[in-house]
Design a protein around this motif. Structure first.
Motif, short mmCIF file in Angstrom:
data_model
loop_
_atom_site.label_atom_id
_atom_site.label_comp_id
_atom_site.label_asym_id
_atom_site.label_seq_id
_atom_site.Cartn_x
_atom_site.Cartn_y
_atom_site.Cartn_z
N ILE A 66 1.32 -1.20 -4.98
CA ILE A 66 0.11 -1.08 -4.15
C ILE A 66 -0.91 -2.14 -4.55
N SER A 67 -1.07 -2.36 -5.84
CA SER A 67 -2.01 -3.39 -6.31
C SER A 67 -1.65 -4.76 -5.74
N ARG A 68 -0.37 -5.10 -5.77
CA ARG A 68 0.05 -6.40 -5.25
C ARG A 68 -0.18 -6.50 -3.75
N ALA A 69 0.11 -5.41 -3.03
CA ALA A 69 -0.09 -5.42 -1.58
C ALA A 69 -1.56 -5.55 -1.22
N VAL A 70 -2.41 -4.82 -1.91
CA VAL A 70 -3.86 -4.88 -1.66
C VAL A 70 -4.38 -6.28 -1.98
N ARG A 71 -3.96 -6.81 -3.09
CA ARG A 71 -4.43 -8.14 -3.51
C ARG A 71 -4.00 -9.20 -2.50
N ALA A 72 -2.76 -9.13 -2.04
CA ALA A 72 -2.25 -10.11 -1.07
C ALA A 72 -2.97 -10.00 0.27
N GLY A 73 -3.44 -8.78 0.58
CA GLY A 73 -4.13 -8.57 1.84
C GLY A 73 -5.62 -8.85 1.80
N GLY A 74 -6.12 -9.28 0.66
CA GLY A 74 -7.55 -9.59 0.55
C GLY A 74 -8.41 -8.42 0.16
N GLY A 75 -7.77 -7.31 -0.24
CA GLY A 75 -8.53 -6.16 -0.72
C GLY A 75 -8.85 -6.28 -2.19
N LEU A 76 -9.47 -5.24 -2.72
CA LEU A 76 -9.96 -5.24 -4.10
C LEU A 76 -9.23 -4.18 -4.92
N ASN A 77 -8.77 -4.54 -6.12
CA ASN A 77 -8.23 -3.59 -7.08
C ASN A 77 -9.28 -3.32 -8.16
N VAL A 78 -9.54 -2.04 -8.41
CA VAL A 78 -10.51 -1.66 -9.45
C VAL A 78 -9.83 -0.70 -10.42
N PHE A 79 -9.76 -1.10 -11.68
CA PHE A 79 -9.15 -0.28 -12.72
C PHE A 79 -10.26 0.48 -13.46
N LEU A 80 -10.26 1.81 -13.31
CA LEU A 80 -11.23 2.64 -14.02
C LEU A 80 -10.71 2.96 -15.42
#
Length: 233
Positions: A66-80
């Motif tokens: 999911i992180s890779r897909a979000v990143r490739a789509g221009g979204g943001l990954n946030v690690f709490l």
């Protein structure tokens, strides 16, 4: 991996609220979407850790997908990252009242900033553009718990994908508050982890009933991919 069994009545209730629609989202605006990865730290994932959640080791590949897909789509990954500070121990003293281990010598230090157990699990896919945010409560949106809401608002984020651990504690607490703060939610059924199947499925049922779109990793990745195609048209 958890054996997923979402309560049929909860699913039916959620569908009824949507006038019979099976799914909540047809697409996502990925520029306004953040993937919130909750507390996948050594202190929860590592064998023998202070709050070991064995199932958390089994979801890492799904979270990374999911992180890779979000990143490739221009979204943001946030690690709490769950964080214990001297101030949080004073201002949230009832946590120690309910859980005496929190006040035991060394336990608070285990989740102090920079400690080994505070660090993210090394098998997570973390890129330079991803964010790391410390939080001092179960829910990241509790006033004073973290800067997450302010960070997301500055970036125009209105949709969250929730993964991590524990499903029924920090993940659920963060998701419940987020929905009531007007964020749209995807809660990923096989990319969250709890200590038992019953605890995990209880949260999934609550999420599906009132709070979020509950789908698995493949459906989430597919939703991101279809949203990218729509945005490119």
């Amino acid at each position: 991996m958890h054996k997923i069994a979402i309560d049929a009545d909860a699913l039916a209730y959620g569908r009824n609220l949507r006038d019979g629609r099976e799914r909540v989202f047809d697409s996502l605006d990925l520029q306004r979407t953040a993937h919130i990865i909750v507390d996948l730290q050594n202190g929860f994932v590592e064998p023998g850790a202070p709050v070991e959640v064995p199932a958390a080791r089994e979801i890492i590949d799904n979270v990374n997908a999911i992180s890779r897909a979000v990143r490739a789509g221009g979204g943001l990954n946030v690690f709490l990252q769950m964080t214990v500070t001297p101030e949080s121990q004073k201002s949230w003293s009832n946590w120690a009242y309910l859980n005496t281990k929190v006040g035991a010598p060394g336990t608070g230090q285990a989740f102090a900033t920079g400690a080994h157990f505070w660090e993210l699990w090394p098998k997570l896919d973390v890129a330079a553009q991803d964010l790391k945010v410390s939080k001092t409560r179960f829910g990241a949106f509790v006033p004073g718990a973290s800067d997450l809401h302010e960070i997301l608002q500055k970036r125009g984020i209105d949709t969250l994908i929730i993964t991590g651990t524990l499903t029924n504690c920090c993940c659920e607490s963060t998701a419940r508050d987020a929905m009531q703060m007007n964020y749209k939610l995807v809660f990923v059924s096989d990319a969250n982890a709890a200590l038992t199947d019953a605890a995990h499925n209880g949260t999934l049922s609550n999420m599906a009933m009132l709070f979020a779109e509950v789908i698995d990793t493949q459906a989430t990745v597919d939703l991101i991919a279809s949203s990218r195609r729509l945005a490119a048209e």
